[in-house]
Design an enzyme around this catalytic site. Structure first.
Site, PDB file in Angstrom:
ATOM      1  N   ARG A   2       0.851  -1.198   0.000  1.00 19.42           N
ATOM      2  CA  ARG A   2       0.000   0.000   0.000  1.00 19.42           C
ATOM      3  C   ARG A   2       0.885   1.246   0.000  1.00 19.42           C
ATOM      4  O   ARG A   2       0.601   2.220  -0.668  1.00 19.42           O
ATOM      5  CB  ARG A   2      -0.945   0.013   1.220  1.00 19.42           C
ATOM      6  CG  ARG A   2      -1.700   1.331   1.330  1.00 19.42           C
ATOM      7  CD  ARG A   2      -2.903   1.352   2.264  1.00 19.42           C
ATOM      8  NE  ARG A   2      -2.883   0.431   3.361  1.00 19.42           N
ATOM      9  CZ  ARG A   2      -2.098   0.530   4.447  1.00 19.42           C
ATOM     10  NH1 ARG A   2      -1.246   1.540   4.579  1.00 19.42           N
ATOM     11  NH2 ARG A   2      -2.140  -0.378   5.401  1.00 19.42           N
ATOM     12  N   LYS A   7      -7.936   7.267 -18.888  1.00 16.51           N
ATOM     13  CA  LYS A   7      -8.264   7.833 -20.189  1.00 16.51           C
ATOM     14  C   LYS A   7      -7.077   7.682 -21.153  1.00 16.51           C
ATOM     15  O   LYS A   7      -6.658   6.576 -21.399  1.00 16.51           O
ATOM     16  CB  LYS A   7      -8.721   9.282 -20.003  1.00 16.51           C
ATOM     17  CG  LYS A   7      -9.704   9.475 -18.832  1.00 16.51           C
ATOM     18  CD  LYS A   7     -11.020   8.740 -19.009  1.00 16.51           C
ATOM     19  CE  LYS A   7     -11.864   8.676 -17.735  1.00 16.51           C
ATOM     20  NZ  LYS A   7     -12.135   9.949 -17.085  1.00 16.51           N
ATOM     21  N   ASP A  45      -6.273  19.657 -13.851  1.00 17.71           N
ATOM     22  CA  ASP A  45      -6.649  18.321 -14.312  1.00 17.71           C
ATOM     23  C   ASP A  45      -6.285  18.261 -15.799  1.00 17.71           C
ATOM     24  O   ASP A  45      -6.935  18.882 -16.635  1.00 17.71           O
ATOM     25  CB  ASP A  45      -8.153  18.105 -14.090  1.00 17.71           C
ATOM     26  CG  ASP A  45      -8.624  16.709 -14.518  1.00 17.71           C
ATOM     27  OD1 ASP A  45      -7.961  16.098 -15.380  1.00 17.71           O
ATOM     28  OD2 ASP A  45      -9.663  16.248 -14.013  1.00 17.71           O
ATOM     29  N   TYR A  95     -15.475  17.483 -14.820  1.00 16.00           N
ATOM     30  CA  TYR A  95     -15.867  16.083 -14.858  1.00 16.00           C
ATOM     31  C   TYR A  95     -16.948  15.866 -13.788  1.00 16.00           C
ATOM     32  O   TYR A  95     -16.802  16.339 -12.646  1.00 16.00           O
ATOM     33  CB  TYR A  95     -14.640  15.205 -14.577  1.00 16.00           C
ATOM     34  CG  TYR A  95     -14.967  13.749 -14.468  1.00 16.00           C
ATOM     35  CD1 TYR A  95     -15.360  13.025 -15.587  1.00 16.00           C
ATOM     36  CD2 TYR A  95     -14.912  13.086 -13.243  1.00 16.00           C
ATOM     37  CE1 TYR A  95     -15.680  11.683 -15.486  1.00 16.00           C
ATOM     38  CE2 TYR A  95     -15.218  11.742 -13.141  1.00 16.00           C
ATOM     39  CZ  TYR A  95     -15.600  11.051 -14.263  1.00 16.00           C
ATOM     40  OH  TYR A  95     -15.916   9.729 -14.167  1.00 16.00           O
TER      41      TYR A  95
END
Ligand SMILES: *Cc1c(COP(=O)(O)O)cnc(C)c1O
Length: 393
Positions: free
Chosen positions: A56, A205, A180, A108
């Protein structure tokens, strides 16, 4: 921090393939191994052998991807997450009740949702403004503002904001500019070089590029910011598995080649759409009719693979087109090699209230295309046959 066998002066295309990735020193394997391990042997208590303790916190496959992304954005460091929204979450985890964020008003849908429906409950406040208007951004900044948060080009209206101007303005008031960069990708636009403090990505994306993985990233230069964000990356735990990191790394190697074709196809389709009698409005930063075309030309290397348009016949015709294309698949998401079509108001942006959508000019019948890298003649013919069906009804 960024491991590169070929130095930082290399061009983008070379960095895409080599940054963060070196043949395995033990066996010469060219590809970065997928380190399927949750834990690592320690030589003595609290003395991890290779700097890794628990996956992690860190994993070598993830490290390779983080270094690769940092090099592509021209940043000092990268941090990867299990999704773009997990990256946004980590960004907001740094804030405390009373803190404020100035965000773009064309975001978004999931970003808008995490702002309003998750972090507002914790006492973080958000103002949504038109970031193409620097004066509006400046007016919205308050003493407790921590971030100016911008998408450029925005989703789905493809508005282009002046990153260099916004960075200066934010810095003058001691605030951080977050960009972004999902739609543009570092191949078309490098926000850190324009003055931004942090770049956020949905790796799902264009960077992944093959619609087979979900991921996110934050990239920056300030080492203090890195340590704070890395704390939340580990403490909250929204980290990607090694296979996810491998898939994105496989994608970034061809980013430049794919983007060139995405942009070429999108520009050709935008021009074709603009000339069609069925089409009322086309939004694409590469068209002279786009409101920020001159800025887009200056700020971006090319104009991206996303095109939005409205049909003169409205919502019903748009729904028919979206349901009858054969190559353009009706689906959410974007940035893969295959072309997709969707209706933002009822799909990706349904979580934005109808009045807000209307005030932004996001019509119910707006169609969004993620233009893939198929042959452009086939894509054009596909839209043409769908238009014919929509207008026969
Ligand atoms: C998809 C997307 C996100 C969210 O990323 P996920 O990987 O879906 O969590 C954020 N910003 C933009 C612009 C996006 O397109």
């Amino acid at each position: 921090m960024v491991r590169m066998s070929h130095g930082t002066t290399d061009r983008f295309e070379t960095r895409a393939i080599h940054a963060g990735q070196e043949p395995d020193p033990h066996n010469g394997a060219i590809m970065t191994p997928v380190y399927f391990t949750s834990t690592y042997k320690q030589d003595a208590p609290a003395q991890p052998r290779g700097g890794y303790e628990y996956s992690r916190t860190s994993n070598p496959t993830r490290t390779a991807l983080q270094d690769n992304l940092a090099a592509l954005e021209g940043g000092a460091w990268g941090l990867c997450f299990s999704s773009g929204l997990a990256a946004t979450n980590a960004l907001l985890d740094r804030l405390v009740p009373g803190d404020h964020v100035v965000a773009g008003n064309d975001l978004y849908g999931g970003t808008y949702r995490i702002f309003r429906r998750v972090f507002e409950r914790y006492g973080i406040r958000f103002s949504f403004v038109d970031t193409t208007d620097p004066a509006a951004v400046e007016a919205a900044i308050e003493p407790t503002t921590r971030y100016v948060y911008v998408e450029s080009p925005s989703n789905p209206l493809l508005a282009v904001s002046d990153i260099a101007v916004l960075a200066k303005l934010a810095h003058a008031k001691g605030k951080l500019l977050v960009v972004d960069n999902t739609f543009a990708t570092p191949f078309l636009q490098q926000p850190l070089a324009l003055g931004a403090d942090l770049v956020l990505h949905s790796l799902t994306k264009y960077l992944g590029g093959h619609s087979d993985v979900v991921g996110g990233a934050l990239i920056g230069n300030d080492p203090k910011l890195r340590d704070e964000l890395a704390f939340f990356q580990n403490a909250v735990g929204g980290t990607p598995g090694p296979m996810d990191a491998f898939l994105v790394l496989r994608g970034t190697k061809t980013l430049h080649v794919r983007m060139e074709r995405h942009c070429e196809n999108a520009l050709a389709l935008a021009r074709w759409l603009e000339a069609r009698p069925e089409v009322a409005r086309v939004v694409y930063p590469g068209l002279a009719s786009h409101r920020q075309h001159a800025l887009a030309k200056r700020q971006m290397k090319a104009f991206g693979g996303m095109v939005s348009f409205e049909l003169a016949a409205g919502l019903e015709a748009a729904n028919t087109v979206a349901s009858t294309t054969r190559l353009f698949t009706l689906a959410e998401s974007l940035g893969g090699v295959e072309s997709l079509i969707e209706i933002p108001a009822s799909m990706t942006h349904a979580s934005i209230p109808a009045e807000t959508r209307r005030s932004l000019g996001l019509a119910d019948g707006l169609v969004r295309l993620s233009v893939g890298i198929e042959h452009v003649d086939d894509l054009r013919a596909d839209l043409e046959q769908a238009f014919a069906k929509a207008h026969k009804r």
